[in-house]
Design a protein around this motif. Structure first.
Motif, short mmCIF file in Angstrom:
data_model
loop_
_atom_site.label_atom_id
_atom_site.label_comp_id
_atom_site.label_asym_id
_atom_site.label_seq_id
_atom_site.Cartn_x
_atom_site.Cartn_y
_atom_site.Cartn_z
N GLY A 11 78.62 -20.51 -32.94
CA GLY A 11 78.74 -21.75 -32.17
C GLY A 11 80.15 -21.87 -31.61
N THR A 15 82.11 -27.80 -29.28
CA THR A 15 83.21 -28.72 -29.59
C THR A 15 83.92 -28.31 -30.88
OG1 THR A 15 81.96 -30.50 -28.55
CG2 THR A 15 83.72 -31.17 -30.03
N LEU A 83 76.97 -24.42 -35.82
CA LEU A 83 75.72 -24.38 -35.06
C LEU A 83 74.98 -25.71 -35.18
CD1 LEU A 83 74.40 -20.89 -36.18
CD2 LEU A 83 75.23 -21.49 -33.89
N SER A 85 72.03 -28.08 -36.25
CA SER A 85 71.24 -27.91 -37.47
C SER A 85 69.88 -27.27 -37.19
CB SER A 85 71.09 -29.24 -38.22
OG SER A 85 70.65 -30.21 -37.33
N GLY A 183 79.21 -33.64 -29.98
CA GLY A 183 79.31 -32.35 -29.28
C GLY A 183 79.51 -32.54 -27.79
N ASN A 324 87.52 -36.52 -36.52
CA ASN A 324 86.19 -35.97 -36.79
C ASN A 324 86.02 -34.49 -36.49
OD1 ASN A 324 86.35 -37.38 -34.08
ND2 ASN A 324 84.52 -36.17 -33.75
N GLY A 328 87.02 -33.76 -40.17
CA GLY A 328 85.56 -33.94 -40.21
C GLY A 328 84.77 -32.69 -39.90
#
Ligand code: NAP
Length: 346
Positions: A11, A15, A83, A85, A183, A324, A328
């Motif tokens: 991924g 983001t 990635l 979910s 994202g 985040n 996060g």
């Protein structure tokens, strides 16, 4: 000086993937040797596949790396997964089976009984689950560890400080979550501008359950979850980065406000490369924490706590904030990798 570990990012164009690349540039323990994303990106040089969105530009070191599909083999020993979910569960399992250390951001395995859900400062002893996991799932050298939901990581640390000293009985949280949490491109601008959205798909169940596992005790090969209830409402707000969480808490002991502040302020940080000097920073300015002013505290790894008061309904209320996509997401995963090296697990 120890050797550098070769890491891959699943991924990588997203983001969180971009944040990984930014945090790993010039990291003393890791070098990026593989990048993977969807069929839309696979086969292209990273510079062509990725629309870079972070300040400072794309690091030269990754521009020429050809993006791979999200399947083994990848030229690396540690895999950071960011990635969605929908694909993470099967993909992360495939990599762990193939012998990779999988350090995941996605929610897929967070609540599985044999998978550590880590905040290293709080529960590094949960790493003991890795042996259980390998045995149960027949993994060889591979394994999966996870980091919490990006809103949970804002309030689980102050709760840990209170739970350790006084016992937490019940909690109400209201989250004000940044747009980047969805994202890229995320929430349409016409939905979020001039607006607050009182719904984030699938979020409230995560926010109501993860903290009890994080604050649980590891004994006899299992986590005994902390015995408190959480009620959550989650909102998407017009902020780019930084999740703010309003918390009301009932404790099992009667304590003073000074006791609460001391428990938060004295909760120790670790001595890993990405550890901030302060794990939690207690701020007594009346208008803090604020995302724009506080999300970058400790390079995005410090949780800022403020607005602490006795509450008319609960014992205390306070506000907690963290970045985040750093604490996060990518920053926590990198800290987990540093912890795994420190403990001799990778
Ligand atoms: P994002 O910006 O949408 O990026 C998604 C990434 O996954 C891209 O690299 C994309 O590749 C790839 N991808 C999408 N569908 C795929 C598929 N079917 N097969 C292979 N690769 C696929 O999302 P994000 O915000 O980075 O979030 C990634 C994960 O981290 C999610 O599980 C999310 O819940 C979690 N997380 C996010 C945050 C946050 O603050 N954003 C915080 C904590 C956890 P292409 O570019 O090729 O499409």
């Amino acid at each position: 000086m120890s050797r550098k570990y070769r890491v891959g990012i699943l991924g990588a164009t997203g983001t969180v993937g971009q944040r990984f690349i930014q945090l790993l540039e010039n990291h003393p323990q890791f070098e990026i040797t593989a990048l993977a994303a969807s069929d839309r990106s696979a086969g292209k040089p990273f510079a062509e596949a990725c629309a870079w969105k972070l300040p400072g530009g794309m690091p030269d070191s990754v521009k020429e790396i050809t993006v791979q599909p999200i399947e083994p083999p990848l030229d690396c020993e540690i895999v950071f997964s960011s990635l969605p979910s929908s694909v993470a569960r099967e993909t992360e399992l495939t990599f762990a089976r193939a012998g990779y250390a999988v350090i995941s951001n996605s929610s897929s395995y967070r609540m599985d009984e044999d998978v550590p859900l880590l905040i290293p400062e709080i529960n590094h002893e949960h790493l003991g689950l890795i042996d259980v996991q390998r045995q149960k799932r027949g993994f060889g050298t591979g394994f999966i560890v996870t980091n919490p939901n990006c809103a949970v990581v804002s309030f689980a640390p102050p709760l840990a400080a209170l739970h350790q000293k006084f016992g937490v009985e019940s909690v109400i949280v209201t989250t004000l979550q940044a747009i980047s949490g969805a994202g890229y491109p995320g929430v349409p601008s016409l939905d979020i501008t001039d607006n607050v959205i009182p719904y984030i798909a699938g979020e409230e169940p995560k926010v109501e359950t993860e903290a009890q596992k994080i604050l649980g005790k590891f004994a006899d090969g299992a986590i005994q979850k902390a015995d408190f209830t959480v009620s959550a409402q989650c909102f998407r707000v017009h902020v780019i980065d930084g999740h703010t969480v309003s918390v009301r808490v009932n404790l099992r002991k009667t304590v003073t406000m000074e006791d609460v502040i001391k428990a938060i302020e004295t909760f120790p940080s670790l001595n890993l490369h990405s550890s901030p000097a302060k794990f939690m920073d207690f701020c007594d300015e009346p208008s803090r924490p604020q995302p724009r002013l506080d999300r970058d505290a400790g390079n995005g790894m410090t949780i800022t706590v403020g607005r602490l008061f006795p509450d008319n309904v609960f014992d205390y209320r306070f506000v907690a904030l963290s970045h985040n996509t750093v604490r996060g997401a990518a920053g926590s995963a990198v800290l987990n990798a540093e912890l795994l090296i420190d403990k001799g697990i990778v």
